[in-house]
Scaffold this active site. Sequence first.
Site, PDB file in Angstrom:
ATOM      1  N   ALA A  79       0.858  -1.190   0.000  1.00  0.00           N
ATOM      2  CA  ALA A  79       0.000   0.000   0.000  1.00  0.00           C
ATOM      3  C   ALA A  79       0.892   1.237   0.000  1.00  0.00           C
ATOM      4  O   ALA A  79       2.118   1.122   0.002  1.00  0.00           O
ATOM      5  CB  ALA A  79      -0.904  -0.010   1.236  1.00  0.00           C
ATOM      6  N   LYS A  80       0.240   2.396   0.048  1.00  0.00           N
ATOM      7  CA  LYS A  80       0.983   3.666  -0.020  1.00  0.00           C
ATOM      8  C   LYS A  80       2.096   3.768   1.013  1.00  0.00           C
ATOM      9  O   LYS A  80       3.141   4.357   0.754  1.00  0.00           O
ATOM     10  CB  LYS A  80       0.022   4.837   0.163  1.00  0.00           C
TER      11      LYS A  80
END
Length: 322
Positions: free
Chosen positions: A252-253
């Site tokens: 994820a980010k």
Amino acid sequence: MSPPVTRLAPSPTGALHLGNARTFLVNWAMARRSGWRIVLRIEDLDGPRVKPGAIEGVISTLRWLGMDWDEGPIVQSADLSPYEDAMRALARGAMAYPCELTRGQIEAAASAPHEAPAEGEDRSAPGQESRFPSSLRPALWARGFDRLDTNWRFATPGGEVSFVDGFAGAQRRSPAESIGDFVVWTKRGQPAYQLAVVVDDHRQGVTHVVRGDDLLDSAARQLLLHRALGLAPEPAYFHLPLVVGPDGRRLAKRHGDTRIDRFRAEGAAPERVVAIIARWCGLGVAGRMSGAEFAARLEPASIPRRPIVCTPEDHAWLLRDD
Ligand code: GLU
């Protein structure tokens, strides 16, 4: 006999990152090496999370990586009538009902003493739908599907669902206990993911579903919907272990910018991205590999059965030119 059919089913909720690109590339390669037809299906019913321009972006990224398809793109939002037909069948069969309870009301009922969570059950996991306690289910009767601006729930039948997953092995789930009645139609006037997938997999003739194992629990719900709607044959499922960051959490980010477009913009060759995905699939690879070569060499049985760890060194390697 018609050939097996699979689907690439991206949600246009953002750009593809290394994790979803890996899943799509493996799905595509399994299809191409085995002669399955491929349908590209754009799953754009995820309301507010759908981003403008993301459909074009996802298609461009899939093509850049060397993927192609035999049918589509089929965009879910283009025609809601097949989902409405399915809802009519569920409503008529007393298998679905409108439900206006709020999340707060459901959570309050679920935490009542007689609804205590099973030992080890993690209610607070992010993104997890709260369990719908059976005490909240109203009396069921055959009705019309007449309120499209209300949530509708599927009356999840009790009992165990078992199936053999092509990657994850034998599975047993009890959706009635773990999740209860789940939403199949949303008050936005659109089908929920679980219903849309089942209707589409059936009408598009999908026989093989390949996707990330975050959807393993959903497979049991989807099998129940296939059965409730009398849709056969049920597809064979292949759930791949997810790509995670060095902390073991789903990519994820927080793990930096792992979007394929970022590597593309910074000059990485698509063969470089395919090569790293091929390594993650257990293939011995030098610096580059084409999509066609990946499809020829992939051995699904040799794909590691544990999560793939994507590290900052991998990001740097993608941008090197050796
Ligand atoms: N659209 C979903 C995703 O991008 C995939 C759903 C599915 O394969 O059933 O994660």
